[in-house]
Design an enzyme around this catalytic site. Structure first.
Site, PDB file in Angstrom:
ATOM      1  N   HIS A   1      25.657  13.088 -18.398  1.00 21.14           N
ATOM      2  CA  HIS A   1      26.683  13.899 -17.726  1.00 21.14           C
ATOM      3  C   HIS A   1      27.821  14.233 -18.688  1.00 21.14           C
ATOM      4  CE1 HIS A   1      25.421  12.320 -13.656  1.00 21.14           C
ATOM      5  NE2 HIS A   1      25.077  11.265 -14.376  1.00 21.14           N
ATOM      6  N   TYR A   2      28.582  15.275 -18.333  1.00 24.61           N
ATOM      7  CA  TYR A   2      29.929  15.372 -18.901  1.00 24.61           C
ATOM      8  C   TYR A   2      30.926  15.244 -17.766  1.00 24.61           C
ATOM      9  CZ  TYR A   2      29.742  20.581 -18.103  1.00 24.61           C
ATOM     10  OH  TYR A   2      29.619  21.843 -17.599  1.00 24.61           O
ATOM     11  N   THR A   3      32.162  14.820 -18.124  1.00 26.62           N
ATOM     12  CA  THR A   3      33.114  14.436 -17.072  1.00 26.62           C
ATOM     13  C   THR A   3      33.987  15.576 -16.562  1.00 26.62           C
ATOM     14  OG1 THR A   3      34.804  13.867 -18.702  1.00 26.62           O
ATOM     15  CG2 THR A   3      33.306  12.091 -17.990  1.00 26.62           C
TER      16      THR A   3
ATOM     17  N   ASP B   1      26.069  20.122 -15.764  1.00 23.32           N
ATOM     18  CA  ASP B   1      26.302  19.199 -16.879  1.00 23.32           C
ATOM     19  C   ASP B   1      25.013  18.495 -17.297  1.00 23.32           C
ATOM     20  OD1 ASP B   1      26.596  17.746 -14.325  1.00 23.32           O
ATOM     21  OD2 ASP B   1      27.196  16.016 -15.530  1.00 23.32           O
TER      22      ASP B   1
ATOM     23  N   GLU C   1      28.199   8.910 -18.771  1.00 23.00           N
ATOM     24  CA  GLU C   1      29.204   9.980 -18.697  1.00 23.00           C
ATOM     25  C   GLU C   1      29.845  10.163 -20.078  1.00 23.00           C
ATOM     26  OE1 GLU C   1      30.291  12.131 -16.488  1.00 23.00           O
ATOM     27  OE2 GLU C   1      29.704  11.383 -14.495  1.00 23.00           O
TER      28      GLU C   1
HETATM   29 ZN   LIG Z   1      27.193  14.857 -13.716  1.00 19.72          ZN
END
Ligand SMILES: [Zn+2]
Length: 291
Positions: free
Chosen positions: A53-55, A186, A117
């Site tokens: 993921h990215y935050t 993401d 993340e």
């Molecule tokens: Zn995500």
């Protein structure tokens, strides 16, 4: 290098993922738990998937959201120069990172995945409002913000370590968008999947020669929508049975392109996208583990 990642980043080795040979159930005065006499061979690791993921926010806000709210991840990689990877949730507990969706026959991925993340803005602020009727817009490559090289290095070594400990299949190292294409984009078009594959042997990638061999415009023109959708399904994507490229189906195409053709994600099927999909299915056929 792989074995030493936790030491390299100043962390102690986690106890999870180790092989337990005895039951945690204690014997009582009425029974004895015998974990030695009989052992089953039909078993596998509970962790099957890694979701990246990215935050969408900075270091401070990411830490706050992921440690005090109802969302979390097993690991957090900040955007700074330090040598740390933060372990927010033990690997043997569920982190709340995946939400609705599925991949490769599995749903409720919080049960069977490790979530990582990475602090990154995602879409650059000047393009953030580009929504289509409140639904996900298909941002081009240029709208995404690049990751820091040190972050990618940390991600790579962390993923190598987790993959080795649980024996995770290459195609089960996915982005949030791969499992929830109508909700998430993401880790985005600038997450360097190809670099991770080539430089670190992480995840799935197609053979260039296979893609070229499948770049047959006549075959693409002759392929029906259900045939193409079946190829997406064979690879692991959840896609509906409709006989058209509705928004939900195009969301899957966009998610696929973010991962495997990130320089030109359009949400439209084309001969190159279809060739890459077929090349992946050729290389990774029968690698799903449904037990
Ligand atoms: Zn995500």
């Amino acid at each position: 290098m792989v074995k030493n990642i936790f030491l390299a980043f100043g962390l102690t080795l986690p106890l999870i993922g180790c092989v337990t040979t005895t039951s945690p159930v204690a014997s009582t005065e009425n029974y004895i738990v015998d974990s030695k006499t009989y052992q089953a061979t039909g078993k596998s690791e509970r962790i099957k998937t890694i979701v990246l993921h990215y935050t969408v926010s900075d270091n401070d806000r990411s830490i706050k959201t992921l440690t005090t709210g109802k969302v979390s991840a097993h690991y957090l990689i900040l955007d700074n120069d330090d040598d740390k990877i933060y372990n927010l949730v033990p690997e043997n507990e569920r982190a709340w990172h995946a939400g609705d969706g599925g991949f490769a026959g599995r749903t409720i991925l919080n049960d069977t995945s490790i979530g990582i993340e990475i602090v990154n803005t995602g879409i650059a602020p000047e393009y953030k409002d580009a929504l289509e009727d409140g639904k996900l817009a298909y941002h081009p490559y240029e709208h995404y913000v690049a990751f820091d090289e040190l972050q990618i290095k940390k991600v790579a070594e962390l993923v190598q370590d987790i993959t080795a400990r649980y024996g995770i299949s290459p195609k089960n190292i996915i982005g949030h968008s791969d499992m929830a294409p109508s909700r998430k984009i993401d880790p985005g078009a600038k997450f360097p999947w190809q670099q991770l594959y080539k430089q670190y042997g992480i995840g799935a990638w197609y053979e260039g020669a296979d893609k070229l061999a499948f770049m047959d415009t006549d075959a693409f023109a002759a392929a029906t929508i259900p045939e193409i959708k079946q190829q997406f399904r064979d690879y692991g994507y959840q896609i509906n049975n409709s006989d058209e490229w509705d928004k939900a189906s195009r969301d899957v195409i966009y998610a696929f392109q973010l991962h495997f053709r990130p320089r030109n994600p359009t949400g439209e099927i084309d001969s190159e996208t279809y060739a890459i999909l077929k090349a992946l299915n050729k290389k990774y056929a029968d690698t799903n583990d449904f037990y």
